[in-house]
Scaffold this motif. Structure first.
Motif, PDB file in Angstrom:
ATOM      1  N   TRP A 204      30.502  26.789  29.532  1.00 31.46           N
ATOM      2  CA  TRP A 204      31.159  25.660  29.920  1.00 31.46           C
ATOM      3  C   TRP A 204      32.731  26.039  30.018  1.00 31.46           C
ATOM      4  N   LEU A 205      33.267  26.820  29.158  1.00 32.37           N
ATOM      5  CA  LEU A 205      34.502  27.227  29.170  1.00 32.37           C
ATOM      6  C   LEU A 205      34.738  28.060  30.207  1.00 32.37           C
ATOM      7  N   HIS A 206      34.087  28.862  30.613  1.00 31.15           N
ATOM      8  CA  HIS A 206      33.994  29.754  31.744  1.00 31.15           C
ATOM      9  C   HIS A 206      34.260  29.187  33.103  1.00 31.15           C
ATOM     10  N   SER A 207      33.149  28.282  33.311  1.00 31.04           N
ATOM     11  CA  SER A 207      33.185  27.271  34.534  1.00 31.04           C
ATOM     12  C   SER A 207      34.186  26.461  34.618  1.00 31.04           C
ATOM     13  N   ASN A 208      34.751  25.748  33.573  1.00 28.70           N
ATOM     14  CA  ASN A 208      36.076  25.084  33.652  1.00 28.70           C
ATOM     15  C   ASN A 208      37.270  25.736  33.734  1.00 28.70           C
ATOM     16  N   LEU A 209      37.298  26.809  33.231  1.00 25.97           N
ATOM     17  CA  LEU A 209      38.478  27.914  33.546  1.00 25.97           C
ATOM     18  C   LEU A 209      38.785  28.385  34.977  1.00 25.97           C
ATOM     19  N   THR A 210      37.542  28.855  35.437  1.00 27.73           N
ATOM     20  CA  THR A 210      37.419  29.075  36.607  1.00 27.73           C
ATOM     21  C   THR A 210      37.817  28.225  37.539  1.00 27.73           C
ATOM     22  N   GLU A 211      37.445  27.032  37.595  1.00 28.14           N
ATOM     23  CA  GLU A 211      37.933  25.909  38.459  1.00 28.14           C
ATOM     24  C   GLU A 211      39.312  25.354  37.927  1.00 28.14           C
ATOM     25  N   SER A 212      39.833  25.716  37.073  1.00 27.60           N
ATOM     26  CA  SER A 212      41.132  25.111  36.916  1.00 27.60           C
ATOM     27  C   SER A 212      42.241  25.815  37.423  1.00 27.60           C
ATOM     28  N   LYS A 213      43.604  25.729  37.540  1.00 32.14           N
ATOM     29  CA  LYS A 213      44.662  26.370  37.940  1.00 32.14           C
ATOM     30  C   LYS A 213      45.343  27.074  37.009  1.00 32.14           C
ATOM     31  N   TYR A 214      44.867  27.249  35.978  1.00 33.86           N
ATOM     32  CA  TYR A 214      45.505  27.808  34.738  1.00 33.86           C
ATOM     33  C   TYR A 214      44.685  29.195  34.389  1.00 33.86           C
ATOM     34  N   SER A 215      45.629  30.190  33.917  1.00 31.22           N
ATOM     35  CA  SER A 215      45.175  31.496  33.505  1.00 31.22           C
ATOM     36  C   SER A 215      44.957  31.455  32.003  1.00 31.22           C
ATOM     37  N   ARG A 216      44.109  32.435  31.814  1.00 30.98           N
ATOM     38  CA  ARG A 216      43.864  32.500  30.180  1.00 30.98           C
ATOM     39  C   ARG A 216      45.069  32.651  29.477  1.00 30.98           C
ATOM     40  N   ALA A 217      46.290  33.159  29.802  1.00 34.28           N
ATOM     41  CA  ALA A 217      47.234  33.510  29.039  1.00 34.28           C
ATOM     42  C   ALA A 217      48.049  32.097  29.000  1.00 34.28           C
ATOM     43  N   SER A 218      48.037  31.467  30.202  1.00 33.32           N
ATOM     44  CA  SER A 218      48.859  30.247  30.083  1.00 33.32           C
ATOM     45  C   SER A 218      47.990  28.979  29.283  1.00 33.32           C
TER      46      SER A 218
ATOM     47  N   ALA B 297      42.507  18.558  26.612  1.00 29.65           N
ATOM     48  CA  ALA B 297      43.564  17.630  27.145  1.00 29.65           C
ATOM     49  C   ALA B 297      44.034  18.270  28.357  1.00 29.65           C
ATOM     50  N   MET B 298      44.152  19.588  28.407  1.00 31.67           N
ATOM     51  CA  MET B 298      44.915  20.276  29.348  1.00 31.67           C
ATOM     52  C   MET B 298      44.034  20.456  30.641  1.00 31.67           C
ATOM     53  N   LEU B 299      42.872  20.909  30.508  1.00 35.12           N
ATOM     54  CA  LEU B 299      41.854  20.834  31.452  1.00 35.12           C
ATOM     55  C   LEU B 299      41.347  19.716  32.286  1.00 35.12           C
ATOM     56  N   PHE B 300      41.275  18.531  31.505  1.00 33.30           N
ATOM     57  CA  PHE B 300      40.766  17.230  31.892  1.00 33.30           C
ATOM     58  C   PHE B 300      41.600  16.011  31.276  1.00 33.30           C
ATOM     59  N   PRO B 301      42.714  16.254  31.887  1.00 33.71           N
ATOM     60  CA  PRO B 301      43.553  14.975  31.247  1.00 33.71           C
ATOM     61  C   PRO B 301      43.265  13.535  31.337  1.00 33.71           C
ATOM     62  N   SER B 302      42.278  13.284  32.298  1.00 28.17           N
ATOM     63  CA  SER B 302      42.051  11.775  32.477  1.00 28.17           C
ATOM     64  C   SER B 302      40.470  11.786  31.841  1.00 28.17           C
ATOM     65  N   GLU B 303      39.860  12.821  31.325  1.00 27.64           N
ATOM     66  CA  GLU B 303      38.423  12.736  30.909  1.00 27.64           C
ATOM     67  C   GLU B 303      38.457  13.461  29.502  1.00 27.64           C
ATOM     68  N   ARG B 304      39.544  13.754  29.012  1.00 23.72           N
ATOM     69  CA  ARG B 304      39.766  14.375  27.620  1.00 23.72           C
ATOM     70  C   ARG B 304      38.779  14.122  26.534  1.00 23.72           C
ATOM     71  N   ASP B 305      38.458  12.866  26.381  1.00 20.35           N
ATOM     72  CA  ASP B 305      37.632  12.713  25.354  1.00 20.35           C
ATOM     73  C   ASP B 305      36.239  12.738  25.627  1.00 20.35           C
ATOM     74  N   LYS B 306      35.892  12.727  26.914  1.00 23.38           N
ATOM     75  CA  LYS B 306      34.478  12.670  27.237  1.00 23.38           C
ATOM     76  C   LYS B 306      34.191  14.240  27.203  1.00 23.38           C
TER      77      LYS B 306
END
Length: 79
Positions: free
Chosen positions: A6-20, A52-61
């Motif tokens: 889950w984490l790998h998939s969502n980080l890959t799709e995001s605009k963020y680096s692991r460090a950020s 909250a960072m990866l899913f601002p509009s779906e954070r709780d879900k």
């Protein structure tokens, strides 16, 4: 699906680096690397900030989804 996938998939799709991600949620980059390697899990508040960072509009879900994955994995290993 595992938390690691889950984490790998969502980080890959995001605009963020692991460090950020690490800086933004208040953990070290090695901590994020550890989660990605499947060798640990974030603390509750770190997971919430991550969602909250990866899913601002779906954070709780997404927080509930990630929490359920972690809970399932911990139950399977007897923790």
């Amino acid at each position: 699906m595992t938390f690691q996938k889950w984490l790998h998939s969502n980080l890959t799709e995001s605009k963020y680096s692991r460090a950020s991600i690490a800086r933004a949620i208040g953990v070290s980059k090695p901590a994020v690397d550890k989660w990605l390697a499947g060798n640990g899990y974030p603390k509750v508040h770190s997971l919430y900030y991550l969602c909250a960072m990866l899913f601002p509009s779906e954070r709780d879900k997404e927080y509930c989804k990630a929490s359920a994955l972690i809970c399932k994995e911990l139950s399977e290993c007897g923790s």
